[in-house]
Design a protein around this motif. Structure first.
Motif, PDB file in Angstrom:
ATOM      1  N   LEU A  87       0.876  -1.171   0.000  1.00 43.55           N
ATOM      2  CA  LEU A  87       0.000   0.000   0.000  1.00 43.55           C
ATOM      3  C   LEU A  87       0.907   1.213   0.000  1.00 43.55           C
ATOM      4  CD1 LEU A  87      -2.771   1.455   0.417  1.00 43.55           C
ATOM      5  CD2 LEU A  87      -2.399   1.179   2.876  1.00 43.55           C
ATOM      6  N   ILE A 105      -3.025   0.200  -4.098  1.00 42.73           N
ATOM      7  CA  ILE A 105      -2.508  -1.137  -3.845  1.00 42.73           C
ATOM      8  C   ILE A 105      -1.623  -1.550  -5.019  1.00 42.73           C
ATOM      9  CG2 ILE A 105      -3.108  -3.576  -3.587  1.00 42.73           C
ATOM     10  CD1 ILE A 105      -3.818  -2.066  -1.126  1.00 42.73           C
ATOM     11  N   CYS A 162      -9.732  -2.977  -6.392  1.00 47.41           N
ATOM     12  CA  CYS A 162      -9.319  -2.741  -5.003  1.00 47.41           C
ATOM     13  C   CYS A 162     -10.355  -1.948  -4.220  1.00 47.41           C
ATOM     14  CB  CYS A 162      -7.961  -2.050  -4.948  1.00 47.41           C
ATOM     15  SG  CYS A 162      -7.954  -0.367  -5.592  1.00 47.41           S
TER      16      CYS A 162
END
Length: 627
Positions: A87, A105, A162
């Motif tokens: 991250l 991500i 994501c």
């Protein structure tokens, strides 16, 4: 030819104002975002990214323009070690108009996904595309960390794999290492090694190495170890700077001490200010401990105030920990203010450095004992009377032992004979400082320091050369307030009728000069007219050429010797440079000698010496003897 101290037959033209590479390093506990929990609620047709992402050692972010992980932005990165996912903040081209730079991500390990494994070097690597990267589509994520939030959208250019997702930012206490490398040579390659050591056993817990090119400015290296969260942990750092196989500097820092439950202070709500770093650090040159704090997550167009304190500590024998003891009041305190304007972008802000003191008997503002723990505490709050926004942090530290002299083969300042108020030494004794609040970026209002320092080795009659480096603060004054030169060492420290200063004693034991070319001996002074001064800048290199067989003394300013039209690098003592004492190579007397007669320096053994003559301005002096 003149001889540099210790080193024979070195020509006078070797005078230089260059500085050797220096490294400062410290490790301390910091409280802040250490991990992020991701709850992936998307369709997950690429992969499920749920899990805990722990803060990385470096502040990695992905640079699309260069296709590698960069460390130049103050953006934390987090890694899921089990899944090899990260991250991080991602820089994307400005031409991609439907979204900008956001937290996202990456299906890569930030430590391994760099230029060596990117598409520049490996065409088989999948690179930056929708199968490997996803950006959360939000508009306010401009700080150093993500925030706890439900992210509903991902960048529409790519699949929304994501998002939606819940992100929870977890704050706790862990070690932070701050390394700064100064005075490197541009174009020269350097290597820095470091080890995180257990304080009790000195066993290596973590380690690393980085290669870099020299720069004209400071090379900063920040390291975060969010995996070291034990409340009983006690750590120190070993650092070593090399150029090829030549070790330029190496040392081990002081220990952090244990966390004391939460040495970084209370974790504030994400909507208010965050103390992102908070530690006490010893300054390499002055030997002074300074409290340094950084805040972030501030509000634009808002006034803040903060109080910084030095407290004693109290120990708990049952746990072996120490904590701040505020019951009897503070040992030292300063307050200051800060206004955040409308252009604030979320970047961290440094508070004014809080000078604490050192383990020197005459130190200012506070004498720190090396066998005691102390507490550095800060409270940061909004100025508005009706505001309840406030955040605090505290950390404990134990000072290193002060300088107590160097070995007989080494040149340093004499810790026994040097004297004055506000006096502190670097750990190796090569620097001596007379304290000034402005010199260290502090609002301290205590009396500043003054006094005299003398070197530890005598110089017998002969021809010698050495240099002084002098740092001072530019605080609305164009005066150096320093007299430097040589002294016999006899009755050193006796204040003369005119006050503190080399050469102001009436016993005739010192020969000194100041930044405006005044010469001082036997409490008599005389100016040398027409030559250059050395009082406008904050730093000067003053070279000293001494012939104490004949009784002559010259000085240079940043490598340039005195001439009738100022100063020049085209002359030296053997070719007509103007002396401050004695006579030049053509037999012309120095101004002081022409006025007062023989100066008494001939066939006299002396020591290099300096004097800080004003309590309104401080200086740091370094002696360079080329030994």
């Amino acid at each position: 030819m003149f001889l540099m101290i210790i080193t024979p037959l070195t020509p006078m033209t070797s005078a230089t104002n260059a500085r050797a590479e220096t490294v400062t390093a410290f490790i301390s506990w910091t409280t802040g975002p250490g991990s992020v929990t991701v709850d992936d609620q998307s369709a997950n047709y690429v992969t499920n990214v749920s899990g805990t992402y722990v803060r990385s050692e470096f502040n990695f972010h992905y640079s699309h323009a260069n296709d590698f992980m960069d460390t130049t932005l103050p953006k934390a990165s987090f890694q899921n070690w089990n899944k090899g996912q990260s991250l991080m903040w991602i820089d994307v081209p400005s031409s991609w108009g439907n979204f900008s730079d956001y937290w996202g991500i990456a299906l890569h390990n930030v430590h391994d996904y760099n230029q060596e494994v990117s598409q520049y070097e490996n065409s088989d690597n999948p690179g930056f595309n929708e199968s490997n990267f996803c950006l959360f589509q939000e508009t306010h994520q401009i700080g150093s960390y993500p925030v706890t939030e439900y992210y509903q959208w991902a960048a529409s250019t790519w699949a929304h794999w994501c998002a939606p997702a819940n992100l929870t930012v977890n704050s706790f206490t862990y070690p932070w290492v701050d390394i700064n490398i100064d005075y490197t040579t541009t174009g020269t390659e350097y290597t820095l090694f470091w080890d995180i050591l257990d304080c009790a056993s000195s066993s290596v817990i973590e380690g690393g190495v980085v290669e870099f090119d020299g720069q004209s400015s400071t090379v900063p290296i920040d390291l975060f170890y969010a995996n070291l969260t034990s409340t009983s942990g006690d750590y120190k750092v070993y650092v070593q700077l090399q150029q090829n196989t030549n070790v330029l500097e190496s040392f081990t820092t002081a220990c952090t001490g244990t966390q004391n439950g939460n040495s970084g202070g209370n974790n504030p709500p994400s909507s208010g200010p965050i103390i992102s770093s908070h530690q006490s650090v010893i300054k390499t040159t002055t030997g002074l401990y300074v409290g340094e704090t950084q805040v972030t997550n501030l509000t634009a167009n808002t006034a803040y105030m903060y109080d910084q304190y030095l407290y004693p500590t109290i120990s708990d024998p049952s746990t072996g920990t120490v904590a701040c003891d505020e019951s009897g009041g503070h040992l030292w305190h300063e307050d200051a203010s800060m206004y955040i304007g409308g252009a604030y972008t979320g970047a961290p802000k440094d508070l004014v450095g809080f000078v604490l003191g050192s383990n020197d008997s005459n130190a200012l503002p506070y004498v720190l004992n090396s066998n005691e723990h102390y507490c550095y505490s800060v409270t940061f709050y909004e100025s508005a009377q009706d505001s309840t926004v406030s955040v605090s942090a505290s950390t404990t530290f134990m000072p290193l032992s002060g300088f107590n002299g160097c070995n007989t083969e080494e040149w340093c300042w004499d810790v026994q004979k040097s004297h004055g108020t506000g006096l502190s030494f670097s750990q190796n004794g090569h620097y001596v400082t007379y304290f000034d609040d402005r010199l260290h970026g502090s609002y301290t209002t205590s009396a500043d320091g003054s006094g005299e320092a003398i070197a530890n080795h005598a110089i017998p009659p002969g021809k010698w050369y050495w240099e002084f480096e002098i740092d001072r603060v530019a605080a609305g004054s164009s005066d150096m307030w320093a007299i430097i030169g040589v002294h016999t060492g006899s009755s050193f420290g006796n204040t003369g009728p005119s006050g503190i200063g080399i050469g102001l004693d009436s016993a005739g034991q010192g020969w000194g000069f100041d930044s405006n070319a005044f010469a001082y001996h036997n409490n008599q002074h005389k100016v040398t007219s027409g030559v250059s001064s050395w009082d406008d800048e904050e730093f000067y290199n003053i070279g000293i050429a001494l012939d104490n067989e004949a009784g002559n003394l010259w000085y240079s300013i940043n490598g340039q010797w005195l001439t009738s039209s100022g100063s020049s690098s085209s002359v030296e003592p053997s070719t007509g440079a103007i002396p401050i004492f004695g006579q030049d190579s053509n037999g012309n007397l120095a101004a002081w000698d022409a006025e007062n007669g023989a100066n008494g320096l001939a066939n006299t053994t002396v020591y290099p010496a300096v004097s800080d003559t004003s309590t309104s301005q401080g200086h740091t002096y370094r002696i360079l003897t080329f030994d």
